[in-house]
Design a protein around this motif. Structure first.
Motif: not given
Length: 499
Positions: A205, A209-210, A215, A217, A311, A495
């Motif tokens: 994850i 994300r990076r 993201a 969730p 978050p 997304r």
């Protein structure tokens, strides 16, 4: 762990001191055409990967050394190289581990386990007993360490077998092996269900994300993880029962043991109640933004505001904070989780995660990941998104058979991202498949600590673990690929993904 397994581990660890520098030299020579930072990092990563696989030195220390060497060799300045150790997911690890520590400290896991195993519907039917035993391990491992879950359930399984044998219930060796194997397999499977179920999930994850700006969730991950877990736990239990061919057990064979164990737990304690409150609040806040998105849509201001405010890492710290606020004895200033217990969490995983993310980030920043991707594209020649999803999941599973699942995720996920980008394939679904595949690996005692724990009982023949493990690996790869390919686009609709 048997003497044979211990001897193999010793040989593997010692070999790392020779193979790591050798790998660094060979890669240094082979990558001379790369720019200087990427060239130096390639040699460092080669040594790090060998040390992770062989576990010649503790894996967290290897991660630290890899990042430190990157600074010494001029790959990046210290403030850049060590920045990922402040990643918000680091604090998700810490908060979650503290919640798990409270569950273990107050024996809440055992209360849950004995409550399920003692249900009337389970009774003394061998199939239902094994299914319930595996189910408990699966559910617990969704929230706490797979290894801790297996270690907790292992003596319960041995006690159940002893009780059955004491009552002359006619338990076969095959059934005993199947019962204990179900513990290890179920604990590894259960970790796939939630982002916090096992470290590889958070590692994947974090990379997604990076590097992709996408993201995942808590709720979105569970939408993919739970169907996979449901399929695999049914497969694993069914396969083990077919292999064990259990007989009917003697009436009352387990009732006496379970009744005694539940009585020994006594009434609910203040610490157990407080832990349920803290854990329940945390899970509610983890899932609430996803439910809100499902009802109102991800573009609604209420969802966006709540997601920004809560978050997962912040929620984990809030939940862990409750453990230090809710008292067990206010008069004596005692709280749910004493600090001397809180510091017993698995810090090595936190440090390994930080080091792995740091090295992976440097690989992208220096262009090494892109060069690796071009090389792998030419080697495998995979061009279709579905074919690459299959390849990524299978490679992660294969790697996890020989080294720690956590180290596997650190190695395979950034490689998959680079490979996909080089091939012009959307990297999102393959990265998710690789992340989940890194949590498989059921064939060998060295594949996971879960396997090693139950193999140490001496009740599980190696050929049994191999046969059942291979079958579960294949089932896992097929299930992950099918669910990620079919449900992924629905769960992740809207997304952004950057090929």
């Amino acid at each position: 762990m048997t003497g044979e397994s211990a001897s193999f581990d010793l040989w593997r660890q010692r070999s790392g001191f020779l193979l790591a520098p050798l790998a660094a030299v060979l890669v240094w020579a082979a990558t001379a055409a790369l720019p200087a930072p990427a060239h130096r990092l390639a040699a460092i990563l080669a040594a790090v990967v060998v040390l992770w696989i062989t576990e010649a030195i503790p894996m967290a220390v290897t991660a630290f050394l890899g990042v430190a060497l990157a600074v010494v060799c001029g790959v990046a300045p210290a403030q850049v190289a060590f920045a990922p150790f402040g990643d918000p997911l680091i604090f998700l690890f810490i908060g979650t581990f503290m919640l798990a520590q409270a569950i273990l400290l107050h024996r809440l896991d055992r209360r849950f386990a004995y409550a399920i195993l003692g249900l009337r519907v389970v009774g003394d039917h061998p199939g239902r007993l094994l299914a319930a035993y595996a189910g408990v391990a699966c559910v617990i491992s969704m929230w706490i360490s797979n290894t801790a879950t297996t270690a907790m359930m292992f003596p319960i399984g041995l006690a159940l077998l002893a009780a059955l044998e004491r009552h002359g219930a006619g338990v076969t060796p095959a059934y005993g092996a199947a019962l204990l194997l179900s513990n290890a397999f179920a604990a590894s499977i259960g970790g796939l269900a939630t982002p916090v179920g096992t470290p590889p999930n958070l590692i994947g994850i974090g990379f997604i994300r990076r590097e992709l700006g996408v993201a995942l969730p808590f709720f979105a991950w569970m939408a993919l993880g739970l169907p996979i877990v449901a399929v695999l736990i049914v497969w694993a239990v069914g396969d083990l029962l077919r292999a064990a061919a259990p007989r009917h057990l003697a009436p009352g064979a387990t009732a006496e043991l379970l009744a005694a164990e539940r009585a020994a737990l006594g009434p609910w304690t203040r610490g157990q109640v407080n832990t349920v409150v803290a854990f329940g609040t945390t899970v509610l806040l983890w899932v609430l933004p996803g439910v809100l998105a499902l009802v109102l849509g991800e573009d609604h201001a209420a969802y966006r505001g709540l997601a920004a405010m809560l978050p997962e890492g912040v929620v984990a710290l809030l939940g862990a904070g409750l453990l230090f606020v809710l008292p067990t004895d206010a008069a004596r200033n005692e709280f749910t989780l004493p600090w001397d217990e809180a510091v017993k969490i698995d810090w090595w995983i936190v440090f390994l995660y930080g080091g792995g993310i740091a090295l992976g980030t440097l690989a992208f920043q220096t262009g090494l990941a892109e060069a690796m991707g071009r090389g792998l594209t030419g080697l495998f020649g995979v061009e279709s998104p579905f074919g690459f999803l299959c390849l990524a999941t299978a490679l992660a599973t294969l790697l996890s058979e020989t080294t720690s699942n956590t180290a596997s995720a650190n190695m395979i996920v950034p490689t998959v991202l680079a490979f996909a980008r080089s091939a012009g394939i959307d990297p999102l679904l393959p990265a998710i498949g690789a992340t989940m595949g890194a949590s498989l690996g059921f064939m060998l005692p060295v594949s996971t600590p879960c396997n090693a724990i139950v193999y140490g009982s001496g009740r599980i023949p190696l050929r049994t673990m191999l046969r059942r493990g291979i079958a579960l690996d294949v089932a896992g790869i097929v299930t992950i690929v099918a669910v990620v390919w079919l449900l992924g686009p629905l769960v992740l609709a809207g997304r952004p993904a950057t090929p």
